[in-house]
Write a protein that holds these residues in place. Structure first.
Motif, short mmCIF file in Angstrom:
data_model
loop_
_atom_site.label_atom_id
_atom_site.label_comp_id
_atom_site.label_asym_id
_atom_site.label_seq_id
_atom_site.Cartn_x
_atom_site.Cartn_y
_atom_site.Cartn_z
N GLN A 1 0.63 -1.00 -0.22
CA GLN A 1 0.21 0.00 -0.43
C GLN A 1 0.83 1.05 0.40
N TYR A 2 2.07 1.11 0.89
CA TYR A 2 2.51 2.10 0.52
C TYR A 2 3.49 2.65 -0.58
N PHE A 3 3.78 1.34 -1.58
CA PHE A 3 4.44 1.67 -2.69
C PHE A 3 3.23 2.43 -3.15
N ARG A 4 2.54 1.31 -3.52
CA ARG A 4 1.06 2.82 -4.19
C ARG A 4 1.14 3.92 -4.05
N PHE A 5 1.15 4.02 -2.94
CA PHE A 5 1.08 6.05 -2.39
C PHE A 5 2.25 6.88 -2.78
N TYR A 6 3.64 5.99 -2.53
CA TYR A 6 4.59 5.96 -2.77
C TYR A 6 4.70 7.15 -4.05
N HIS A 7 4.19 6.04 -5.23
CA HIS A 7 4.17 5.89 -6.57
C HIS A 7 3.24 6.85 -7.50
N GLN A 8 1.84 6.60 -6.70
CA GLN A 8 0.71 7.87 -7.44
C GLN A 8 0.97 8.78 -6.89
N ASP A 9 0.57 9.56 -5.49
CA ASP A 9 0.17 10.27 -4.14
C ASP A 9 1.25 11.08 -3.59
N ARG A 10 2.67 10.87 -3.61
CA ARG A 10 3.38 11.52 -2.90
C ARG A 10 4.57 11.83 -3.85
N PHE A 11 4.05 13.71 -3.45
CA PHE A 11 4.55 14.60 -4.48
C PHE A 11 6.65 14.17 -4.09
N HIS A 12 7.48 14.31 -4.67
CA HIS A 12 8.80 14.08 -4.67
C HIS A 12 9.47 16.20 -5.36
N GLN A 13 10.63 15.86 -4.63
CA GLN A 13 10.70 17.21 -4.26
C GLN A 13 12.46 16.86 -5.96
N SER A 14 12.73 15.99 -5.96
CA SER A 14 13.23 16.02 -6.74
C SER A 14 13.00 14.96 -8.53
N HIS A 15 11.77 15.17 -8.52
CA HIS A 15 10.93 14.92 -9.69
C HIS A 15 9.90 16.50 -9.81
N ASP A 16 10.66 17.61 -9.39
CA ASP A 16 10.24 19.02 -9.23
C ASP A 16 8.65 18.83 -8.74
N TYR A 17 8.16 17.96 -7.63
CA TYR A 17 7.06 17.82 -6.77
C TYR A 17 6.12 17.64 -8.33
N GLU A 18 6.39 16.48 -8.85
CA GLU A 18 5.17 15.35 -9.34
C GLU A 18 5.58 13.83 -8.71
N THR A 19 4.25 13.90 -8.68
CA THR A 19 4.30 12.04 -8.47
C THR A 19 5.58 11.62 -9.29
N PRO A 20 5.48 10.23 -9.39
CA PRO A 20 6.44 9.16 -10.30
C PRO A 20 5.53 9.24 -11.47
N ASN A 21 4.07 8.82 -11.05
CA ASN A 21 3.64 8.61 -12.07
C ASN A 21 3.21 9.81 -12.73
N MET A 22 3.01 11.34 -12.11
CA MET A 22 2.62 11.58 -13.07
C MET A 22 4.24 12.25 -14.09
N ARG A 23 5.83 11.95 -13.54
CA ARG A 23 6.40 12.64 -14.27
C ARG A 23 6.48 11.37 -15.34
N TYR A 24 6.09 9.88 -15.60
CA TYR A 24 6.06 8.76 -15.95
C TYR A 24 5.49 9.10 -17.00
N GLU A 25 3.73 9.15 -17.58
CA GLU A 25 3.24 10.08 -17.36
C GLU A 25 4.22 10.81 -19.02
N SER A 26 4.08 12.03 -18.01
CA SER A 26 4.66 13.41 -19.13
C SER A 26 5.98 12.86 -20.05
N PHE A 27 6.67 11.40 -19.51
CA PHE A 27 7.87 11.14 -20.71
C PHE A 27 7.55 10.76 -21.56
N ASN A 28 6.23 9.90 -21.58
CA ASN A 28 5.90 9.02 -22.53
C ASN A 28 5.19 9.61 -23.49
#
Length: 71
Positions: A37-64
């Motif tokens: 459950q935490y990893f689902r939160f980590y990738h879908q909902d948690r904003f990351h400073q290293s990704h300019d405050y996007e979630t990893p899923n948001m970054r992945y989608e913008s890359f695609n």
């Protein structure tokens, strides 16, 4: 290789600090369920400073999207 090792160590530190230590799971099943459950939160909902405050899923989608339109 060092940067990968550092990233993995940092990830597990975050998992322990933000989930495992706080939950105090009683058995292996609840620990596994909580980490999943935490990893689902980590990738879908948690904003990351290293990704300019996007979630990893948001970054992945913008890359695609960026590279799908370039081809």
């Amino acid at each position: 290789m060092r940067s990968f090792v550092y990233a993995m160590e940092r990830l597990w530190r975050t998992v322990k600090d933000e989930d495992i230590y706080l939950q105090g799971d009683e058995d292996l099943w609840s620990l596994k369920k909580g980490v999943m459950q935490y990893f689902r939160f980590y990738h879908q909902d948690r904003f990351h400073q290293s990704h300019d405050y996007e979630t990893p899923n948001m970054r992945y989608e913008s890359f695609n999207t960026k590279y799908a339109t370039a081809s």
